[in-house]
Write a protein that holds these residues in place. Structure first.
Motif: not given
Lengths: 429, 271, 297
Positions: A170-199
C-alpha cells in the motif's frame, strides 16, 4: 443654470475619461522565470493593455541567476523593474532587508483582491512577513509523492510484498515505510531496470528540497521558535540516515549527482517507481508527448504527511519606478477571473476559490488532493540568510551521502546555522 | 621517418581529435531536431522524424535572434576597438619598455580578480551614466576588461618581430607610427588575428556582467541560454537549437578568417 | 645640427612615443576598471553588505582573516590548485600536439580549423548542461556507448572522486582550442629560414623542433600558459552548472566560494577580501611561473 449644469456634466465626463486613461502609455517591466505560468500570463497581456493602456514587458531569466540580478537592483534608489516575483527562499530576506513595499494599503483600496481567498499556508510563505503583507502568492510548487499505479496494482508484486513483509502492498504513510517500499521496488520489472525512488542528490537546492520532505515528515525542523538550530536532533539525524539509505539502496547509482532534470527523466522514461517532487509534475508525467509513463502515475501526499512547500509571490520593490501601474497589473493578474483562467490553461494555483472552482476541478480532478497537500505543506525557514542556510545544509547532506557520519554532518551544519541566526538578529537566548 | 608516414599519422590524429569535438556537436544537432520524447531515450532511436518546432520556439518564445544579433554587435564592436588599442600598447611595452615591469604586471593583475565583486560597482557606475541595458555599456565593459589580456598576447607575438626591420624603416625616415603600421602590423598579423578571435570569443561567452548589466534590449546569448535551465527542467530542445544557432555563424566566419590569415602571412613574407 | 641627437634626448623621445602609444589603452582601462577595483578594495576593509550598503565602519584586515578558520575555505583553495595544476599542462600538451600537426602542409586545413573553433564559441553554460546530458549515468549517451563495448558504466558526476576528473575532462574539451589557436598562430608566424637552413644542414624533425621551434615559440608559449593559468584559477561557470561544487565539496572551486559569500551571505565586504586574496595568490604564483619559463630560455 442650465449652462452651469452642462459645464459640470462635461467636466465630470471629461474627468472620467481622463482617469480611465490615466495609465495610458505607461510601460512597466517585470523580471520573470521561464516557467509555463509566465508564458500563460504573457499570452493574456494584450487584454490587460487594452483595458488599462499599460504596456507590460517581461524579462525572462533563469531562477538561480534571478537572485544575483535582483540584488543590485533592489539596493539602488530606482531600479529597472516595476514589479518582481519573489521565491519563498527570499521571502524572508527581501522584507527583512527593507526592499519591498508593504501591500496592505493597496489591498484595502482594491475590492477585486480578496486576501481570504488564498490558502493560509501560501500567505504564510509568500505573503505576510512579521504581520505585514508584502507579496501576493502567485504560484505554488509544494512537494508530494508521485508513483507508478501499474506497479502498485500489479498482483504479482502485491503477492510478493505480502509474503515478504506480512502486510499488504500500500501507499506508505511514514518515511520508514517509504524507504522500505523503495528498496522493494528496486528490481527488474517487465524487462526494465526499475529503481524505487528517483532521487536528487545534487547540492544545494535539489538535495535540500528533497530531504526537507523527509525531515518534516519525521517531525524534525531546521530551527525552533527561539531560532536555535535543532537540525541535529534525533529526528534530523534519522532523516539523514533514512535519506542516505534510500539513495544507496533504493535509487539509481548516479543519484548523488542528479539534479531536477536527471531525476525527472528517469521517471519519464519508466525507470523509477516513485519520485518526490512538485505536485504539478503529475500532468507533465501524464502527457503522452512528454513521458513514457503517461496514464500510469498518480499523486499522494509525502509519506509522513508533511511535504515541502515552495512558491512565488508578486511584490513591488521600493526601487520600482512606477508603483501604481505595478499594482494595477498585480491586482489584474490576481483577480479571480484571471487567476481562474490561468489555472484552466495549466497554471499552478494558490487560492482555494480557484482550487475548488467547478471548471477547474472538472479539468483537473486531482486538484482537491493537491489543495490538501499545499495546505499542509511547510516551507524552509525564511529569513535573511535562507539561501546560505540551504548551501550549508546541502553541503553537509551531500557529504553525508558520500560517507560522512550523519550526526557529525548535522552537528557541523548546526554550528553554522546558529551563526546565521545570530547574524540575522533572530537568535533568542 | 618518411614524409608520407608522418602525413598519415597527421591525418589520423587530426581526424580523431575532430571526431572528439564533432560527435558531441552532432548529438546536440540531433537533439535540436528531436521531439522531446526521443531526446533522452536509451537505447537511442537512430531514425526519427525530425521537427523544426524547437527552432521556431527559439525564435518566437525566446526571441533568440535578438540576443544573437546583440552578441554579435557587442563582441564585434569590442574587438574592433581593442585591436588598435592593444596593439599600440603591446608595441609600447615591448619596444619602449614603457612603465617597466610594474605597469604591465599591474595591468595583468586586473584579470586575476574574479569578476563577481566588481559587478556591483559597475552597476553603480552604469546607473549613474545611464548605461544599463545599452549596447554601448556592455561593449565598453568588455573592451576594458579584455584589454590587458589582448595586450599580453600581442606582446608575445611582437617579441619575435626582428628589430632590424623597424630600425631600417626608421633610418629611411618613417615615423614610429608609420613603422608600426607598415612593418609590425602586417608581420604580427597572425597574432593580431588570434587576439581578435580570442577576444571576440571571450565577449561572446561572458555571462556575469551580461546578466547584471543588461535587460531585455541588450541581452546576450549566454544569458538567454541560461534561462533555458528552468525549475521545470532543462528545455533541451531549445537549448540544443540555440547552441547550434550560436555556433553556426562562428564556423562560417572562421572560414573567412583563415583566408585572410594566409594572405596576411604571404604579405608579410614579401618583405 | 642635423644628424646630431644626444643619447638622452633620443631616449626621452622614445619614452614619449611609448607613453603616447599606451595612452589610449590606459584611458579605457582607467575609466571602467579602476573604479570597480578601488571600490572593491575599499569594501574589503569595511562592513559593506547588501543589507547594509554603507561605508560607515572599517574593520582593518578582519574580512581577510575571518575565513581562515573555515576548513572549506582551505578546501576550495586546494581544489582550485589541483584543478589548475592538472588542466593547464594537459591542455598545453594536447594543444601543442594538435597545433604542430595542423601547421603541416596538409589538405582540409580549413575544415579542421573550423572544427577546432567550435567548442570555444559555445557558452560554458551550454557546454556544462549538454555534457550533463551526455553523462547521465543511466540515460546518457556516454555510458550507453561504454556498454556497447562491454565496459561498466561510470558514475560521472555522482561520485566525488570521479566528478573531479569529469569536470577536468569537460574543461579540456571546451578549452583546449584556446591553446591550439594561440600556439598555431605562433607557429604560423615563425620565420621559415632557420628551418630551411637546418634541413639543408641535415637536422632531423625532432632536432628542429627542440632547437628551433621551441625557443622561437617561447614567448607565445609563456603567454599562453600564463593566461590559461589565470583563467583556470578563476573557473566558475562550468563548475556551477555541472556540479555546484559537489558532490560533497570535491569540486568546490574558489570562485564558487566567493559567489556564495556574495549572493548568499550577502557579504560584499568579505567577498571583496576573498577576491583580493585570490588575486595575490595568483599574481605571486604566475609571476614565479613566468620567470621560470623565461629563464629556461
Amino acid at each position: 443654470m442650465k449652462r452651469f449644469t452642462s459645464l459640470i456634466v462635461a467636466g465630470l465626463v471629461g474627468l472620467t475619461l481622463v482617469s480611465g486613461t490615466a495609465f495610458a502609455g505607461r510601460e512597466i517591466k517585470l523580471l520573470m522565470e521561464a516557467v509555463p505560468d509566465t508564458f500563460i500570463i504573457k499570452d493574456l497581456l494584450p487584454e490587460f493593455e487594452k483595458e488599462t493602456g499599460i504596456k507590460v514587458k517581461f524579462e525572462i531569466v533563469n531562477y538561480a541567476q534571478m537572485h544575483a540580478k535582483l540584488l543590485p537592483q533592489l539596493i539602488s534608489s530606482e531600479g529597472s523593474y516595476d514589479a518582481i516575483v519573489v521565491d519563498n527562499y527570499w521571502a524572508g530576506e527581501f522584507p527583512a532587508a527593507g526592499w519591498l513595499v508593504p501591500l496592505d494599503e493597496y489591498v484595502e483600496k482594491t475590492p477585486a483582491i480578496d486576501i481570504s481567498a488564498y490558502l493560509p499556508s501560501m500567505l504564510d510563505m509568500v505573503g505576510y512577513w512579521r504581520g505585514k503583507l508584502y507579496m501576493l502568492p502567485f504560484y505554488n510548487y509544494a512537494m508530494s509523492l508521485i508513483y507508478r499505479t501499474d506497479m502498485m496494482e500489479d498482483p504479482e508484486l502485491q503477492a510478493e510484498y505480502q509474503a515478504q513483509y506480512g502486510e499488504p502492498l500500500s501507499i506508505s504513510r511514514s518515511v520508514e515505510d517509504y524507504v522500505k517500499l523503495c528498496k522493494f521496488m528496486t528490481r527488474e520489472y517487465k524487462g526494465k531496470k526499475i529503481y524505487g525512488s528517483s532521487m536528487q542528490g545534487l547540492k544545494p537546492d535539489p538535495i535540500v528540497m528533497e530531504w526537507s520532505n523527509y525531515l518534516f515528515s519525521l517531525g524534525g525542523d531546521y530551527y525552533n521558535e527561539k531560532w536555535h538550530p535543532i537540525i541535529n536532533n534525533e529526528a534530523g539525524v534519522k532523516a539523514v540516515k533514512l535519506y542516505g539509505e534510500n539513495i544507496a539502496k533504493g535509487a539509481p547509482p548516479g543519484s548523488p549527482g542528479y539534479g531536477f532534470d536527471e531525476a525527472y527523466h528517469m521517471v519519464a522514461e519508466g525507470n523509477a517507481f516513485s519520485y518526490i517532487t512538485y505536485n504539478w509534475m503529475l500532468p507533465e508525467l501524464n502527457d503522452v508527448e512528454k513521458s513514457k509513463v503517461a496514464g500510469k502515475v498518480d499523486i499522494e501526499p509525502m509519506p509522513g504527511g508533511i511535504g515541502l512547500n515552495g512558491g512565488w509571490g508578486w511584490a513591488i520593490p521600493n526601487s520600482s519606478p512606477d508603483k501604481e501601474a505595478a499594482w494595477k497589473f498585480i491586482s489584474w493578474v490576481e483577480s479571480f477571473p484571471i487567476a481562474k483562467r490561468r489555472a484552466l490553461i495549466g497554471g499552478s494555483p494558490t487560492r482555494y476559490d480557484v482550487f475548488t472552482s467547478y471548471d477547474v476541478v472538472k479539468k483537473y480532478p486531482w486538484y482537491p488532493k493537491v489543495m490538501w497537500i499545499v495546505g499542509t505543506a511547510k516551507p524552509v525557514p525564511e529569513f535573511l540568510y535562507s539561501t546560505q542556510m540551504i548551501e550549508v545544509v546541502g553541503r553537509e547532506l551531500s557529504l553525508a551521502v558520500g560517507g560522512k557520519d550523519p550526526q557529525a554532518a548535522m552537528d557541523d551544519a548546526t554550528k553554522e546555522l546558529e551563526e546565521l541566526a545570530k547574524r540575522a538578529g533572530l537568535y533568542v537566548k | 621517418m618518411k614524409k608520407k608516414t608522418l602525413d598519415i599519422i597527421t591525418y589520423f590524429v587530426l581526424t580523431l581529435f575532430s571526431l572528439g569535438i564533432l560527435l558531441p556537436i552532432l548529438w546536440i544537432f540531433r537533439t535540436s531536431l528531436a521531439p522531446r520524447l526521443i531526446s533522452y531515450k536509451i537505447p537511442p532511436d537512430w531514425l526519427f522524424r525530425p521537427t523544426f518546432s524547437n527552432y521556431l520556439d527559439l525564435a518566437e518564445m525566446y526571441e533568440f535572434l535578438k540576443y544573437l544579433s546583440n552578441s554579435f554587435f557587442i563582441a564585434g564592436s569590442a574587438t574592433l576597438i581593442i585591436i588598435p588599442l592593444a596593439s599600440l600598447a603591446a608595441y609600447s611595452f615591448i619596444r619602449f619598455r614603457t612603465g617597466g615591469e610594474s605597469l604591465r604586471w599591474a595591468i595583468l593583475g586586473t584579470q586575476m580578480l574574479p569578476p563577481i565583486v566588481l559587478a556591483l560597482p559597475l552597476f553603480v557606475i552604469f546607473k549613474y551614466l545611464n548605461l544599463i541595458d545599452r549596447h554601448l555599456g556592455l561593449t565598453l565593459v568588455y573592451t576594458s576588461f579584455n584589454l590587458p589580456l589582448a595586450i599580453w598576447i600581442l606582446m608575445g607575438f611582437f617579441e619575435d618581430i626582428p628589430v632590424e626591420l623597424e630600425e631600417a624603416a626608421l633610418i629611411d625616415g618613417a615615423s614610429p607610427l608609420q613603422t608600426f603600421a607598415r612593418i609590425v602590423f602586417p608581420l604580427g598579423a597572425p597574432g593580431i588575428m588570434a587576439t581578435g578571435i580570442l577576444n571576440f570569443i571571450l565577449c561572446w561567452n561572458e555571462f556575469l556582467f551580461a546578466l547584471i548589466l543588461t535587460g531585455d534590449k541588450s541581452g546576450t546569448v549566454p544569458v538567454i541560454l541560461a534561462a533555458m535551465q528552468t525549475e521545470r527542467g532543462v528545455m533541451w530542445g531549445v537549448l540544443a537549437s540555440g547552441t547550434i544557432l550560436a555556433i553556426a555563424p562562428m564556423v562560417l566566419i572562421s572560414f573567412f578568417v583563415r583566408k585572410y590569415l594566409v594572405r596576411g602571412l604571404t604579405f608579410g613574407a614579401l618583405k | 645640427m642635423q644628424g646630431e641627437i644626444s643619447i638622452q634626448s633620443w631616449k626621452k623621445y622614445r619614452r614619449q612615443i611609448g607613453y603616447t602609444f599606451i595612452t589610449p589603452a590606459l584611458i579605457v582601462l582607467l575609466s571602467f576598471i579602476l573604479y570597480p577595483l578601488l571600490f572593491a578594495f575599499i569594501m574589503s576593509f569595511s562592513t559593506y553588505t547588501f543589507v547594509h550598503p554603507q561605508f560607515d565602519r572599517f574593520v582593518g584586515l578582519k574580512n581577510y582573516t575571518s575565513s581562515f578558520h573555515d576548513k572549506y575555505f582551505w578546501n576550495s583553495l586546494l581544489v582550485t590548485f589541483k584543478f589548475s595544476a592538472l588542466v593547464v599542462p594537459l591542455e598545453f600538451c594536447l594543444g601543442l600536439t594538435i597545433a604542430l600537426f595542423l601547421n603541416r602542409e596538409i589538405k582540409f586545413k580549413n575544415i579542421f580549423y573550423a572544427i577546432v573553433i567550435i567548442p570555444l564559441v559555445m557558452s560554458p553554460v551550454a557546454v556544462g548542461l549538454i555534457w550533463r546530458m551526455f553523462l547521465h549515468p543511466e540515460l546518457g549517451i556516454a555510458n550507453y556507448l561504454l556498454s556497447m563495448i562491454k565496459l561498466p558504466p561510470v558514475n560521472w558526476l555522482g561520485s566525488p572522486k570521479v566528478a573531479f576528473f569529469t569536470v577536468i575532462m569537460v574543461d579540456i574539451w571546451h578549452q583546449v582550442s584556446f591553446m591550439i589557436l594561440l600556439l598555431l598562430s605562433g607557429l604560423m608566424s615563425l620565420p621559415k629560414e632557420p628551418f630551411e637552413a637546418a634541413t639543408v644542414d641535415g637536422a632531423t624533425r625532432i632536432q628542429q623542433f627542440v632547437y628551433i621551434t621551441l625557443p622561437l615559440l617561447e614567448p607565445v608559449i609563456a603567454v599562453a600558459l600564463l593566461i590559461r593559468t589565470i583563467f583556470a584559477f578563476r573557473t566558475f561557470d562550468l563548475i556551477y552548472v555541472m556540479t555546484r561544487g559537489g558532490p560533497g565539496v570535491s569540486t568546490d572551486v574558489f570562485s564558487y566560494y566567493i559567489y556564495r559569500a556574495t549572493f548568499m551571505g550577502l557579504n560584499l565586504a568579505e567577498a571583496s577580501a576573498l577576491s583580493y586574496i585570490l588575486l595575490i595568490i595568483v599574481m605571486v604564483f604566475v609571476m614565479f611561473l613566468f620567470r621560470i619559463i623565461r629563464r629556461a630560455q
